[in-house]
Design an enzyme around this catalytic site. Structure first.
Site, mmCIF file in Angstrom:
data_model
loop_
_atom_site.group_PDB
_atom_site.id
_atom_site.type_symbol
_atom_site.label_atom_id
_atom_site.label_comp_id
_atom_site.label_asym_id
_atom_site.label_seq_id
_atom_site.Cartn_x
_atom_site.Cartn_y
_atom_site.Cartn_z
ATOM 1 N N HIS A 358 0.807 -1.230 0.000
ATOM 2 C CA HIS A 358 0.000 0.000 0.000
ATOM 3 C C HIS A 358 0.836 1.273 0.000
ATOM 4 C CE1 HIS A 358 -4.160 -1.450 0.546
ATOM 5 N NE2 HIS A 358 -3.618 -2.445 1.227
ATOM 6 N N LYS A 546 -8.773 13.342 4.585
ATOM 7 C CA LYS A 546 -7.890 12.176 4.518
ATOM 8 C C LYS A 546 -6.895 12.278 5.666
ATOM 9 C CE LYS A 546 -6.893 13.318 0.283
ATOM 10 N NZ LYS A 546 -7.150 12.069 -0.399
ATOM 11 N N ARG A 547 -6.207 11.209 5.943
ATOM 12 C CA ARG A 547 -5.142 11.210 6.948
ATOM 13 C C ARG A 547 -4.163 12.346 6.670
ATOM 14 N NH1 ARG A 547 -0.255 8.328 6.766
ATOM 15 N NH2 ARG A 547 -0.918 7.365 4.800
ATOM 16 N N LYS A 552 0.416 14.143 1.292
ATOM 17 C CA LYS A 552 -0.957 14.422 0.848
ATOM 18 C C LYS A 552 -1.204 15.922 0.668
ATOM 19 C CE LYS A 552 -2.734 10.175 2.978
ATOM 20 N NZ LYS A 552 -3.272 9.464 1.796
ATOM 21 N N THR A 654 -8.834 6.240 -1.970
ATOM 22 C CA THR A 654 -10.230 5.795 -2.151
ATOM 23 C C THR A 654 -11.195 6.943 -1.899
ATOM 24 O OG1 THR A 654 -10.246 4.967 0.142
ATOM 25 C CG2 THR A 654 -9.831 3.364 -1.607
ATOM 26 N N LYS A 658 -14.967 7.921 -3.659
ATOM 27 C CA LYS A 658 -16.216 8.224 -2.946
ATOM 28 C C LYS A 658 -16.773 9.577 -3.368
ATOM 29 C CE LYS A 658 -14.145 5.654 0.800
ATOM 30 N NZ LYS A 658 -13.164 5.777 1.882
#
Length: 821
Positions: A358, A546-547, A552, A654, A658
């Site tokens: 991952h 998100k985390r 990110k 993901t 969504k």
């Protein structure tokens, strides 16, 4: 009771009886939490019969079963999801109406199980839903964390971690299974004995141990009779209380075993910035893996006499490196308990185990100090040593590799054990989770392994379950889609492509946008209640949830907000569509820079939200304690989906799927699954910016990035970055954000910022300008968002699981049939 037989009267009576028998109250006296429990137990009673019948069918047909092993399962609330998947929602709503109850209020009484942190755990949850819906025999296996990860509080702009007491009132959907308890051993030493036939026998002595007790949670398939199981392991002391030690005044020793057991399952991801945290995390990983492997082998042997048949009936799937100890633990059982020779045991292990990677970033691949693992798990370390010895010999004898390459590929090197390397060597399948991710694994991070094991590597692009993230989370849009194209999309998401017929219809566009507006009003009300911030549902809802991690790039997002604010300060009448920037994220407790970014976001929010001069053209909201339940509200309301990771750093994502499914437009880099989203919906219906993965990798290899050039030559960039250290957003402590400033310009360890925030900043600003122009034309915007929903069909976890089942696990569908009365 079969779900098809359930009547309104039956269910109503069950709810009232549960309130009376469990709480000694009438429904008028019961609290909302007690009413939730009563309804949940009534729903569980309906599930139980299908659950029993499912495993009776599995016992009779003896199909191959996958055990999906994961440190995280971010399940979300169970009651609403179970009601929808069983298709008893109409019955439940009628019961609530007759009892004058608000089902939405009741569902809100259920705590979110804090069993995961981000995409890894939510992916595992989506996979379990799909496995049941597609009728594949499966178990999810993890840990029953008593406190989950943590409950996030924002105090004075800072993240503060509080215990997540999700089990405080129990879990009505779990069933304790004492009969499957097993012993798990730690520490001690290994003695080698000679058996009568001259074979070495390894015996662990002077160890500490705990008892692993499983709690089973039903995973209900949609509109079928299949109920698979999420098995979460709890830890208990072998001897709960040592009375002799207590009587001697040795009070700590009296509860020593209790404390060992308790610590293992206390919290998800203990802070591993210190040695004790690392040791506890390793204990957790071995605990649930050993318990699962032992129990699976015990169950297998009840039906099968030949352990060599294991790969025909069992698949162990290793979700990231956290469950990597599956490989040496299975070897331990096969060697020490089943007394197989090494070659036979290794053949069975590699055929049974498969591994999903991952992460692209090598620094995120899990490694353990030899000293720690060899002390805590002495027999397991011996087996890992032997796996590595044989592997390195093979690299010499069969592949004739150089010493340098063998050094790089060795599982044990430089005082560390590389768990990802062991997963690759010990599995028959290694998959990435998006096309770009898999390509980078093959050509960059795992190139050496791909060259000797090309047949092992494959791609399985991630997916999400449309049942939770559209059918349950966005019921108005789900009804709109079903009215237009039918309900086949619920179990076959590619059917949603038929929505494309209506994207030019003015009437359907208006209805779609009306639903989006109503969802935005719902989110605005939530934010007013939770944050006491007024936001305008007519503004663009720009969402990044998100985390929180530097790759990110939440930092780039808030720097752009600061830039927009600077433009408004220069010209309060600037022609721009009002924007609401919504963040939701948790930072790991030991990740100080990520926590500082949260503080920055909140400081910026405080100043911007209270500046009347900018006429509410920007609002900034940080959603506290981001979880599955509030994600469902946010996702349904989003206009813009921020997927802005540094290209080549995000494995898949993901959240992007969504948000796309719910009619949000992707603003993103060509990274992870964004690439496949662009392929499905077309570049004209996304806003793509920034460096490509090839450009990022080249800049890294050449070491040619100099952020000071961008700082010195761009006035807007210089102004925003300087505001980090001139007290603009921290007047009482101008140096508060200096670490962030330094990370952007000077990087770490002498290397410039590896996430290229300033390099992509101008391109990011231009993409936002394009969004502003596009949103101004509401008909074209409506068409764009409808096209995103219509082209989300590829991104169902049903598709992903079908690929896993056929191409990795070799599973067959097993239909459960129930009699109706």
């Amino acid at each position: 009771m079969n779900r098809l037989d359930v009547t309104v009267e039956d269910l109503k009576e069950a709810v009232l009886e549960n309130i009376k028998n469990q709480f000694r109250k009438t429904i008028d006296q019961a609290s909302k939490e007690q009413i939730f429990a009563a309804l949940a137990f009534a729903v569980r009673d309906i599930i139980i019969d299908q659950w029993i019948e499912t495993h009776k069918t599995y016992d009779e047909k003896d199909p191959k079963t996958v055990y999906y092993l994961s440190m995280e399962f971010l399940m979300g609330r169970a009651l609403g999801n179970n009601i929808i998947n069983m298709k008893v929602d109409d019955v439940v709503k009628k019961v609530c109406n007759e009892l004058e109850l608000d089902l939405n209020v009741i569902e809100d009484m259920e705590p979110d199980p804090g069993l995961g942190n981000g995409g890894l755990g939510r992916l595992a949850a989506c996979f379990l839903d799909s496995l049941s819906t597609l009728e594949y025999p499966a178990y999810g296996c993890g840990i029953r964390y008593r406190y989950g990860i943590f409950e996030q509080k924002i105090i004075d702009g800072y993240q503060v971690e509080r215990p997540d007491e999700w089990l405080k009132n129990g879990n009505p959907f779990e069933v304790r299974r004492d009969e499957y308890g097993v012993e798990v051993k730690f520490l001690g030493s290994v003695r080698v004995l000679k058996t009568a036939n001259g074979r070495d026998k390894f015996v662990q002595e002077n160890y500490q141990s705990v008892k692993a007790i499983p709690y089973d949670i039903p995973i209900v398939g949609y509109d079928n009779n299949t109920v698979n199981t999420l098995r979460l392991w709890d830890a208990e002391a072998i001897v709960g209380f040592d009375l002799e030690s207590f009587d001697r005044g040795e009070y700590h020793k009296a509860v020593e075993q209790q404390n060992l057991a308790k610590s293992i399952v206390e919290v998800l991801y203990p802070n591993d910035n210190h040695y004790m945290g690392k040791e506890l995390r390793l204990k957790q990983q071995y605990f649930f893996i050993s318990a699962t492997v032992q129990q699976v082998i015990n169950k297998f042997k009840q039906k099968h006499n030949d352990i060599r048949e294991l790969p025909d009936k069992i698949a162990f799937h290793i979700n990231d490196t956290h469950p990597s100890l599956t490989i040496p633990e299975l070897m331990r059982v096969l060697l020490d308990e089943e007394e197989l020779e090494w070659e036979e045991a290794w053949d069975i292990t590699t055929k049974t185990c498969a591994y999903t990677n991952h992460t692209i970033m090598s620094e995120a691949l899990e490694k353990w100090p030899i000293e720690l693992l060899s002390r805590l798990l002495p027999r397991i370390y011996m087996i890992i040593e032997e796996i590595n010895r044989r592997f390195c010999l093979r690299l010499v004898d069969e592949f004739h590799l150089s010493k340098e390459r063998i050094y790089n590929m060795s599982i044990i090197m430089d005082g560390q054990i590389k768990m990802a390397w062991m997963c690759i060597v010990g599995s028959h399948s290694v998959n990435g989770v998006a096309m770009l991710h898999t390509k980078i694994l093959k050509n960059e991070e795992l190139k050496d392994f791909y060259e000797i094991y090309p047949d092992k590597f494959n791609n399985k692009t991630n997916g999400i379950t449309q049942r939770r993230f559209l059918l349950e989370a966005n019921p108005k849009l789900a009804e709109f889609v079903t009215d237009l194209i039918g309900d086949k999309w619920i179990t076959y998401l590619p059917h949603i492509k038929n929505l494309e017929k209506y994207v030019d219809s003015e009437q359907e566009q208006k209805e779609f946008m009306k639903i989006k507006y109503e969802n935005k009003v719902r989110l605005a009300e939530y934010i007013k209640e939770q944050n006491n911030i007024e936001i305008d549902p007519r503004s663009i809802f720009d969402v990044q949830i998100k985390r929180l991690h530097e790759y990110k790039r939440q930092l780039m997002n808030i720097l752009h907000v600061m830039h927009l604010y600077n433009k408004l300060l220069e010209n309060p009448d600037l022609d721009m569509i009002p924007r609401t920037f919504i963040f939701g994220a948790k930072a790991a407790p030991g990740y100080t820079r990520a926590k500082l970014i949260i503080k920055l976001i909140n400081n910026v929010a405080d100043i911007i939200n209270n500046d009347i001069n900018i006429k509410n053209k920007i609002k900034v909201v940080f959603i506290e304690n981001y979880n599955v339940s509030n994600a469902e509200i946010i996702i349904a309301a989003a206009d813009v989906s921020e997927q802005i990771s540094t290209a080549s750093k995000e494995a898949s994502g993901t959240g992007n799927m969504k948000l796309m499914l719910n009619g949000a437009v992707t603003l993103g880099t060509m990274d992870g699954a964004n690439i496949e989203i662009v392929e499905e919906v077309g570049r004209d219906n996304c806003f793509i910016f920034g460096l490509s993965s090839e450009e990022v990798i080249k800049l890294q290899h050449d070491d040619s990035y100099n952020p000071w050039d961008l700082y010195n030559n761009n006035a807007d960039t210089r102004k925003v970055v300087t505001q980090l250290i001139n007290g603009f957003y921290a007047p009482d402590d101008p140096d508060l954000f200096r670490e962030i400033y330094d990370s952007l310009l000077n990087g770490d360890g002498g290397r410039p910022d590896p996430y290229f925030i300033l390099k992509d900043f101008d391109s990011y600003k231009e993409a936002h300008k394009k969004i502003d122009i596009a949103y101004a034309n509401q008909r074209e915007w409506a068409k764009m968002v409808m096209l995103n929903t219509a082209n989300s069909g590829k991104f169902s976890s049903d598709r992903t699981i079908e690929q896993y089942a056929k191409e990795i696990w070799n599973l067959e569908k097993t239909t459960v049939v129930m009699e109706t009365n």
